[in-house]
Design a protein around this motif. Structure first.
Motif, PDB file in Angstrom:
ATOM      1  N   GLY A   1       0.812  -1.209   0.000  1.00 43.89           N
ATOM      2  CA  GLY A   1       0.000   0.000   0.000  1.00 43.89           C
ATOM      3  C   GLY A   1       0.845   1.257   0.000  1.00 43.89           C
ATOM      4  N   MET A   2       1.917   1.271   0.800  1.00 46.50           N
ATOM      5  CA  MET A   2       2.779   2.459   0.828  1.00 46.50           C
ATOM      6  C   MET A   2       3.529   2.641  -0.479  1.00 46.50           C
ATOM      7  N   ILE A   3       3.960   1.543  -1.097  1.00 46.71           N
ATOM      8  CA  ILE A   3       4.646   1.661  -2.390  1.00 46.71           C
ATOM      9  C   ILE A   3       3.681   2.167  -3.461  1.00 46.71           C
ATOM     10  N   ALA A   4       2.450   1.645  -3.459  1.00 46.81           N
ATOM     11  CA  ALA A   4       1.453   2.112  -4.428  1.00 46.81           C
ATOM     12  C   ALA A   4       1.120   3.579  -4.194  1.00 46.81           C
ATOM     13  N   ALA A   5       1.032   3.989  -2.917  1.00 44.10           N
ATOM     14  CA  ALA A   5       0.784   5.400  -2.619  1.00 44.10           C
ATOM     15  C   ALA A   5       1.942   6.258  -3.111  1.00 44.10           C
ATOM     16  N   ALA A   6       3.164   5.773  -2.924  1.00 43.25           N
ATOM     17  CA  ALA A   6       4.335   6.512  -3.402  1.00 43.25           C
ATOM     18  C   ALA A   6       4.285   6.690  -4.923  1.00 43.25           C
ATOM     19  N   MET A   7       3.819   5.661  -5.624  1.00 41.86           N
ATOM     20  CA  MET A   7       3.696   5.769  -7.090  1.00 41.86           C
ATOM     21  C   MET A   7       2.673   6.842  -7.461  1.00 41.86           C
ATOM     22  N   ALA A   8       1.576   6.931  -6.696  1.00 45.54           N
ATOM     23  CA  ALA A   8       0.574   7.974  -6.966  1.00 45.54           C
ATOM     24  C   ALA A   8       1.157   9.364  -6.719  1.00 45.54           C
ATOM     25  N   PHE A   9       2.027   9.464  -5.712  1.00 46.43           N
ATOM     26  CA  PHE A   9       2.610  10.766  -5.387  1.00 46.43           C
ATOM     27  C   PHE A   9       3.621  11.233  -6.431  1.00 46.43           C
TER      28      PHE A   9
ATOM     29  N   ALA B   1      -4.427  12.265  -7.621  1.00 41.41           N
ATOM     30  CA  ALA B   1      -3.302  11.627  -6.939  1.00 41.41           C
ATOM     31  C   ALA B   1      -3.612  11.371  -5.472  1.00 41.41           C
ATOM     32  N   PHE B   2      -4.257  12.338  -4.833  1.00 45.95           N
ATOM     33  CA  PHE B   2      -4.618  12.174  -3.422  1.00 45.95           C
ATOM     34  C   PHE B   2      -5.638  11.054  -3.256  1.00 45.95           C
ATOM     35  N   ALA B   3      -6.612  10.985  -4.162  1.00 41.96           N
ATOM     36  CA  ALA B   3      -7.631   9.935  -4.076  1.00 41.96           C
ATOM     37  C   ALA B   3      -7.011   8.554  -4.271  1.00 41.96           C
ATOM     38  N   ALA B   4      -6.115   8.442  -5.260  1.00 45.61           N
ATOM     39  CA  ALA B   4      -5.475   7.142  -5.520  1.00 45.61           C
ATOM     40  C   ALA B   4      -4.598   6.713  -4.353  1.00 45.61           C
ATOM     41  N   SER B   5      -3.839   7.655  -3.808  1.00 44.59           N
ATOM     42  CA  SER B   5      -2.942   7.320  -2.693  1.00 44.59           C
ATOM     43  C   SER B   5      -3.724   6.959  -1.438  1.00 44.59           C
ATOM     44  N   SER B   6      -4.865   7.612  -1.217  1.00 47.26           N
ATOM     45  CA  SER B   6      -5.669   7.320  -0.029  1.00 47.26           C
ATOM     46  C   SER B   6      -6.255   5.916  -0.090  1.00 47.26           C
ATOM     47  N   LEU B   7      -6.665   5.489  -1.278  1.00 51.87           N
ATOM     48  CA  LEU B   7      -7.268   4.168  -1.431  1.00 51.87           C
ATOM     49  C   LEU B   7      -6.326   3.068  -0.954  1.00 51.87           C
ATOM     50  N   VAL B   8      -5.055   3.168  -1.314  1.00 54.67           N
ATOM     51  CA  VAL B   8      -4.096   2.101  -0.996  1.00 54.67           C
ATOM     52  C   VAL B   8      -3.278   2.404   0.256  1.00 54.67           C
ATOM     53  N   GLY B   9      -3.016   3.691   0.502  1.00 54.18           N
ATOM     54  CA  GLY B   9      -2.144   4.059   1.617  1.00 54.18           C
ATOM     55  C   GLY B   9      -2.735   3.793   2.979  1.00 54.18           C
ATOM     56  N   VAL B  10      -4.081   3.762   3.086  1.00 51.89           N
ATOM     57  CA  VAL B  10      -4.701   3.558   4.402  1.00 51.89           C
ATOM     58  C   VAL B  10      -4.434   2.172   4.953  1.00 51.89           C
ATOM     59  N   ALA B  11      -3.826   1.308   4.153  1.00 56.11           N
ATOM     60  CA  ALA B  11      -3.458  -0.017   4.672  1.00 56.11           C
ATOM     61  C   ALA B  11      -2.549   0.115   5.885  1.00 56.11           C
ATOM     62  N   MET B  12      -1.660   1.105   5.874  1.00 52.72           N
ATOM     63  CA  MET B  12      -0.704   1.229   6.978  1.00 52.72           C
ATOM     64  C   MET B  12      -1.380   1.671   8.271  1.00 52.72           C
ATOM     65  N   PRO B  13      -2.093   2.785   8.316  1.00 50.22           N
ATOM     66  CA  PRO B  13      -2.741   3.151   9.590  1.00 50.22           C
ATOM     67  C   PRO B  13      -3.882   2.224   9.970  1.00 50.22           C
ATOM     68  N   GLY B  14      -4.634   1.719   8.993  1.00 51.17           N
ATOM     69  CA  GLY B  14      -5.766   0.858   9.303  1.00 51.17           C
ATOM     70  C   GLY B  14      -5.343  -0.479   9.879  1.00 51.17           C
ATOM     71  N   LEU B  15      -4.474  -1.181   9.169  1.00 52.03           N
ATOM     72  CA  LEU B  15      -4.000  -2.473   9.663  1.00 52.03           C
ATOM     73  C   LEU B  15      -3.027  -2.295  10.816  1.00 52.03           C
ATOM     74  N   GLY B  16      -2.276  -1.198  10.806  1.00 52.34           N
ATOM     75  CA  GLY B  16      -1.304  -0.970  11.870  1.00 52.34           C
ATOM     76  C   GLY B  16      -1.957  -0.834  13.226  1.00 52.34           C
ATOM     77  N   ALA B  17      -3.050  -0.071  13.308  1.00 47.46           N
ATOM     78  CA  ALA B  17      -3.762   0.077  14.576  1.00 47.46           C
ATOM     79  C   ALA B  17      -4.295  -1.268  15.054  1.00 47.46           C
ATOM     80  N   ASN B  18      -4.821  -2.047  14.122  1.00 41.77           N
ATOM     81  CA  ASN B  18      -5.323  -3.371  14.454  1.00 41.77           C
ATOM     82  C   ASN B  18      -4.210  -4.262  15.022  1.00 41.77           C
ATOM     83  N   LEU B  19      -3.048  -4.244  14.389  1.00 41.66           N
ATOM     84  CA  LEU B  19      -1.946  -5.091  14.828  1.00 41.66           C
ATOM     85  C   LEU B  19      -1.381  -4.641  16.168  1.00 41.66           C
ATOM     86  N   ILE B  20      -1.348  -3.330  16.395  1.00 42.58           N
ATOM     87  CA  ILE B  20      -0.823  -2.823  17.669  1.00 42.58           C
ATOM     88  C   ILE B  20      -1.691  -3.305  18.828  1.00 42.58           C
TER      89      ILE B  20
END
Length: 515
Positions: free
Chosen positions: A341-349, A367-386
């Protein structure tokens, strides 16, 4: 053994109703953040609030919330998470009423501080209760996705609801939106939400509470002020003082028998890796969001309301992403989903590294819409894992760490990336000759200063001033996007490698979580 090592039975209808109750404070907190900005001009006029008072009205909530997160997360583990959530909801409702009817700026600032303390009880308690309601990892991931999307929906509807309220009622009405919802939580919460507390928890260490506040409040204040004003003595000293007390706090936690924050949580590979990834992602997101809003208004020619609307597509795709990513993490390793997700967001940026002053608004919106779609994997799954990787009796503390990563990351991003953008602007801007010294100094400092300097100028002179200012600002945006891409790719590599031991949600863990 952590929650990720188990495959418990699935939660039923009552748990999902409980999640709906937990979504209520999240939705209201998101709305509260946005409606204040809409109401600020009106309340500043009615209360005769000066510029400095307006800053305190907007900032005190975040300062106090961040300062009390660690304390409230641990307090919930000790006295009961549902009890703390109910107490915090009552306090939030009372604080909201006090804000709505504040007779002067000082009262409003105090009331906003109360909201900050109450807000610090809500998020850690909510995260911990989600983990209690949904012991099944797949369901927990879905629940966290729904919960996170609720905040995004609040951000979407906040300006709309606030605008309608301000059009028909006085500025204080926007603060009353959350009162009935908090009352619903207070009444229904005890019926649907389970209680959980650590039966073996020791007493809260008052010294640790004080040290945590002395570490976090000066640090956040210093970062925010350095981002606004540049290098100055007071904010720099505040930052140094905060870091010093932070070191003292960590040392004390490692020495005492009942620490406010168990430092072993940070040494957990899953928790530590998630926090690092979330800090990297949210810091870039916080800095970029500020620059995008400036671009929309001062380069793209949108009003403040239109600039907010330009972010809506990204918020919508982000809400969708919060629902999709847990499903992917049930099939593939979460570390790979977050890293991808972060790599895909970086590509959008990459788009943002190529725009210029004449590109218009749509490339940035897309670009913001595309990055948000994939980039939220980090905060969304990260909070769950923490939260899911912490021992059940420490889920509240883990929830405070997850929220702290978001809060501190955004603040840090405003300082770092905002400073970089401003430095590039000052280095490359080429103003037209013949400007008065004061005007040249103001316009040479920032694009906002350049826009303010056009007051009283002829349209031709204003255009000649703003053209190089826009070009210089976009150069700064290009630079920030380039640096952010590197940071996101590096964070993706770190998360992908550091957390590769975490299996897809619902499967047994193949490797120990401790380093």
């Amino acid at each position: 053994m952590t929650a990720l090592d188990e495959t418990p039975t699935k939660a039923g209808r009552r748990a999902w109703l409980g999640l709906a109750v937990l979504a209520l404070p999240t939705f209201i907190v998101a709305i509260d953040l946005f409606v204040l900005l809409l109401a600020l001009p009106n309340l500043a006029s009615d209360l005769h609030a000066g510029a400095n008072q307006q800053l305190w009205i907007t900032d005190i909530y975040g300062f106090v919330l961040a300062g009390f997160l660690v304390t409230m997360g641990t307090l919930g583990d000790r006295i009961g998470r549902r009890k703390l959530l109910i107490i915090g909801s009552l306090a939030f409702g009372i604080g909201s009423v006090a804000c709505a009817y504040a007779p002067n700026p000082e009262t409003l600032i105090v009331a906003r501080a109360v909201l900050g303390i109450a807000g610090a009880t809500l998020m850690p308690s909510t995260m911990a209760l989600i983990a209690t309601l949904f012991p099944n990892p797949k369901q927990m991931a879905t629940a966290f996705g729904i919960w996170a999307a609720t905040f995004t929906l609040g951000a979407i509807f906040g300006p709309v609801i606030g605008g309608v309220m301000l059009a028909h009622f006085w500025w204080g009405s926007v603060f009353l939106l959350g009162v009935p919802i908090m009352l619903v939580l207070v009444v229904v919460g005890p019926k649907l939400l389970p209680e959980f507390k650590n039966p073996a928890a020791g007493k809260i260490d008052p010294t640790s509470v004080v040290l945590s506040l002395l570490a976090l409040l000066p640090t956040i204040y210093g970062i925010k002020e350095l981002a606004k004003e540049g290098i100055e003595l007071v904010p720099a000293a505040s930052l140094v003082i905060g870091i010093g007390f932070g070191v003292a706090f960590v040392r004390r936690q490692n020495r005492i028998e009942s620490p406010l924050l168990d430092m072993s949580l940070l040494r957990n590979r899953t928790i530590g890796g998630s926090i690092v990834g979330m800090l990297c992602y949210t810091s870039f997101g916080g800095g970029l969001l500020m620059l995008m809003l400036l671009y929309f208004q001062l380069v793209g020619g949108l009003s403040s309301v239109q600039a907010g609307a330009a972010l809506v597509p990204g918020m919508v795709t982000g809400a969708i992403g919060f629902q999709v990513m847990p499903k992917l993490a049930a099939r593939f390793r979460p570390s790979y989903v977050m890293a991808g997700g972060m790599i895909a967001a970086a590509m959008a940026f990459v788009t943002m590294t190529q725009i210029d002053a004449d590109s218009g608004n749509w490339p940035l919106i897309i670009a913001f819409a595309a990055s948000s779609l994939v980039g939220v994997a980090m905060p969304g799954l990260g909070a769950n894992l923490i939260v899911g990787s912490a021992p059940p009796e420490q889920a509240g503390s883990a929830g405070s760490l997850a929220q702290m990563a978001n809060e501190f990351g955004s603040t840090l991003g405003l300082a770092i990336y905002g400073t970089i953008g401003a430095a590039v602007y000052r280095a490359v801007v080429e103003l037209p000759p013949g400007l008065p010294a004061g005007t040249a100094a103001e316009a040479g400092d920032s694009i906002s200063g350049a826009a303010a300097s056009t007051a009283g100028l002829s349209p031709e002179a204003a255009g000649a001033l703003m053209a190089p200012a826009r070009e210089a600002f976009v150069s700064g945006l290009n630079t920030v996007a380039s640096i952010g891409i590197v940071v996101l790719v590096a964070a993706a590599a770190f998360v992908g490698i550091r957390m590769r031991h975490v299996p897809p949600f619902g499967q047994a863990e193949a490797a120990p979580a401790e380093s």
